[in-house]
Design a protein around this motif. Structure first.
Motif, PDB file in Angstrom:
ATOM      1  N   GLY A  90     -51.291  55.391 -11.494  1.00 33.96           N
ATOM      2  CA  GLY A  90     -51.867  54.889 -12.737  1.00 33.96           C
ATOM      3  C   GLY A  90     -53.078  55.715 -13.100  1.00 33.96           C
ATOM      4  N   GLU A  91     -54.010  55.118 -13.818  1.00 32.88           N
ATOM      5  CA  GLU A  91     -55.212  55.848 -14.207  1.00 32.88           C
ATOM      6  C   GLU A  91     -56.291  55.735 -13.147  1.00 32.88           C
ATOM      7  N   THR A  92     -57.054  56.801 -13.019  1.00 34.62           N
ATOM      8  CA  THR A  92     -58.195  56.831 -12.116  1.00 34.62           C
ATOM      9  C   THR A  92     -59.289  57.632 -12.798  1.00 34.62           C
ATOM     10  N   THR A  93     -60.514  57.412 -12.402  1.00 33.38           N
ATOM     11  CA  THR A  93     -61.594  58.203 -12.978  1.00 33.38           C
ATOM     12  C   THR A  93     -61.768  59.482 -12.167  1.00 33.38           C
ATOM     13  N   LEU A  94     -62.361  60.458 -12.805  1.00 30.73           N
ATOM     14  CA  LEU A  94     -62.659  61.706 -12.116  1.00 30.73           C
ATOM     15  C   LEU A  94     -63.573  61.428 -10.925  1.00 30.73           C
ATOM     16  N   ARG A  95     -64.483  60.484 -11.074  1.00 30.46           N
ATOM     17  CA  ARG A  95     -65.373  60.083  -9.975  1.00 30.46           C
ATOM     18  C   ARG A  95     -64.565  59.603  -8.768  1.00 30.46           C
ATOM     19  N   GLU A  96     -63.635  58.682  -8.994  1.00 30.58           N
ATOM     20  CA  GLU A  96     -62.826  58.146  -7.898  1.00 30.58           C
ATOM     21  C   GLU A  96     -61.999  59.245  -7.230  1.00 30.58           C
ATOM     22  N   LEU A  97     -61.575  60.201  -8.004  1.00 34.31           N
ATOM     23  CA  LEU A  97     -60.757  61.289  -7.480  1.00 34.31           C
ATOM     24  C   LEU A  97     -61.569  62.270  -6.648  1.00 34.31           C
ATOM     25  N   LEU A  98     -62.781  62.602  -7.123  1.00 32.32           N
ATOM     26  CA  LEU A  98     -63.572  63.654  -6.490  1.00 32.32           C
ATOM     27  C   LEU A  98     -64.548  63.166  -5.414  1.00 32.32           C
ATOM     28  N   GLU A  99     -64.991  61.921  -5.484  1.00 30.38           N
ATOM     29  CA  GLU A  99     -66.009  61.447  -4.533  1.00 30.38           C
ATOM     30  C   GLU A  99     -65.605  61.587  -3.063  1.00 30.38           C
ATOM     31  N   PRO A 100     -64.348  61.353  -2.697  1.00 27.83           N
ATOM     32  CA  PRO A 100     -64.004  61.431  -1.268  1.00 27.83           C
ATOM     33  C   PRO A 100     -64.061  62.849  -0.677  1.00 27.83           C
ATOM     34  N   ILE A 101     -64.097  63.881  -1.504  1.00 22.06           N
ATOM     35  CA  ILE A 101     -64.111  65.237  -0.961  1.00 22.06           C
ATOM     36  C   ILE A 101     -65.539  65.746  -0.830  1.00 22.06           C
ATOM     37  N   ASP A 102     -65.719  66.724   0.037  1.00 26.22           N
ATOM     38  CA  ASP A 102     -67.032  67.340   0.216  1.00 26.22           C
ATOM     39  C   ASP A 102     -67.442  68.056  -1.064  1.00 26.22           C
ATOM     40  N   ASP A 103     -68.750  68.201  -1.245  1.00 25.89           N
ATOM     41  CA  ASP A 103     -69.266  68.926  -2.395  1.00 25.89           C
ATOM     42  C   ASP A 103     -68.831  70.385  -2.296  1.00 25.89           C
ATOM     43  N   GLU A 104     -68.103  70.844  -3.292  1.00 28.57           N
ATOM     44  CA  GLU A 104     -67.614  72.217  -3.341  1.00 28.57           C
ATOM     45  C   GLU A 104     -68.205  72.917  -4.557  1.00 28.57           C
ATOM     46  N   THR A 105     -68.194  74.234  -4.524  1.00 28.42           N
ATOM     47  CA  THR A 105     -68.629  75.020  -5.668  1.00 28.42           C
ATOM     48  C   THR A 105     -67.397  75.634  -6.322  1.00 28.42           C
ATOM     49  N   TYR A 106     -67.359  75.577  -7.645  1.00 23.27           N
ATOM     50  CA  TYR A 106     -66.250  76.117  -8.429  1.00 23.27           C
ATOM     51  C   TYR A 106     -66.793  77.181  -9.369  1.00 23.27           C
ATOM     52  N   ASP A 107     -66.086  78.301  -9.450  1.00 30.89           N
ATOM     53  CA  ASP A 107     -66.518  79.403 -10.306  1.00 30.89           C
ATOM     54  C   ASP A 107     -65.858  79.399 -11.671  1.00 30.89           C
ATOM     55  N   SER A 108     -64.850  78.562 -11.861  1.00 32.24           N
ATOM     56  CA  SER A 108     -64.145  78.560 -13.146  1.00 32.24           C
ATOM     57  C   SER A 108     -63.443  77.228 -13.372  1.00 32.24           C
ATOM     58  N   ALA A 109     -63.056  77.016 -14.623  1.00 34.35           N
ATOM     59  CA  ALA A 109     -62.290  75.816 -14.967  1.00 34.35           C
ATOM     60  C   ALA A 109     -60.959  75.809 -14.235  1.00 34.35           C
ATOM     61  N   ASP A 110     -60.345  76.974 -14.062  1.00 32.06           N
ATOM     62  CA  ASP A 110     -59.064  77.055 -13.353  1.00 32.06           C
ATOM     63  C   ASP A 110     -59.187  76.513 -11.927  1.00 32.06           C
ATOM     64  N   GLU A 111     -60.264  76.843 -11.248  1.00 30.69           N
ATOM     65  CA  GLU A 111     -60.465  76.342  -9.879  1.00 30.69           C
ATOM     66  C   GLU A 111     -60.552  74.817  -9.870  1.00 30.69           C
ATOM     67  N   VAL A 112     -61.290  74.255 -10.821  1.00 29.52           N
ATOM     68  CA  VAL A 112     -61.429  72.795 -10.889  1.00 29.52           C
ATOM     69  C   VAL A 112     -60.085  72.159 -11.225  1.00 29.52           C
ATOM     70  N   GLN A 113     -59.384  72.713 -12.202  1.00 28.69           N
ATOM     71  CA  GLN A 113     -58.081  72.177 -12.592  1.00 28.69           C
ATOM     72  C   GLN A 113     -57.117  72.166 -11.407  1.00 28.69           C
ATOM     73  N   ASN A 114     -57.069  73.265 -10.674  1.00 30.41           N
ATOM     74  CA  ASN A 114     -56.166  73.339  -9.524  1.00 30.41           C
ATOM     75  C   ASN A 114     -56.534  72.314  -8.458  1.00 30.41           C
ATOM     76  N   ARG A 115     -57.823  72.141  -8.231  1.00 25.62           N
ATOM     77  CA  ARG A 115     -58.280  71.152  -7.240  1.00 25.62           C
ATOM     78  C   ARG A 115     -57.881  69.741  -7.668  1.00 25.62           C
ATOM     79  N   ILE A 116     -58.098  69.421  -8.928  1.00 24.73           N
ATOM     80  CA  ILE A 116     -57.762  68.096  -9.447  1.00 24.73           C
ATOM     81  C   ILE A 116     -56.258  67.854  -9.332  1.00 24.73           C
ATOM     82  N   LEU A 117     -55.460  68.844  -9.694  1.00 20.50           N
ATOM     83  CA  LEU A 117     -54.007  68.693  -9.611  1.00 20.50           C
ATOM     84  C   LEU A 117     -53.551  68.472  -8.171  1.00 20.50           C
TER      85      LEU A 117
END
Length: 80
Positions: free
Chosen positions: A48-75
């Motif tokens: 169902g639906e989830t917030t970006l917060r709920e999706l990303l909070e469980p992972i360690d803080d990472e650094t992303y250099d581009s939107a593509d990197e973030v998109q791939n991580r989210i997917l």
């Protein structure tokens, strides 16, 4: 101009409006920055639906250099 990259097309199809938001976000960025700025944005997950917060909070803080990197991580997070 069309996008011939299947991975990017899949990200566009699944992330919709979030894709545009990520494209205009300032890079490099971190997971914590993304949560702070866009955490309440809702994305469609397998459950169902989830917030970006709920999706990303469980992972360690990472650094992303581009939107593509973030998109791939989210997917990857959406499909596990």
């Amino acid at each position: 101009m069309t996008n011939d990259n299947p991975a990017e097309n899949a990200a566009d199809d699944q992330l919709g409006t979030l894709d545009s938001i990520l494209e205009t976000h300032q890079y490099p960025t971190t997971t914590d920055d993304l949560i702070a700025e866009h955490g309440e944005f809702e994305v469609q997950s397998q459950d169902g639906e989830t917030t970006l917060r709920e999706l990303l909070e469980p992972i360690d803080d990472e650094t992303y250099d581009s939107a593509d990197e973030v998109q791939n991580r989210i997917l990857r997070l959406l499909h596990r």
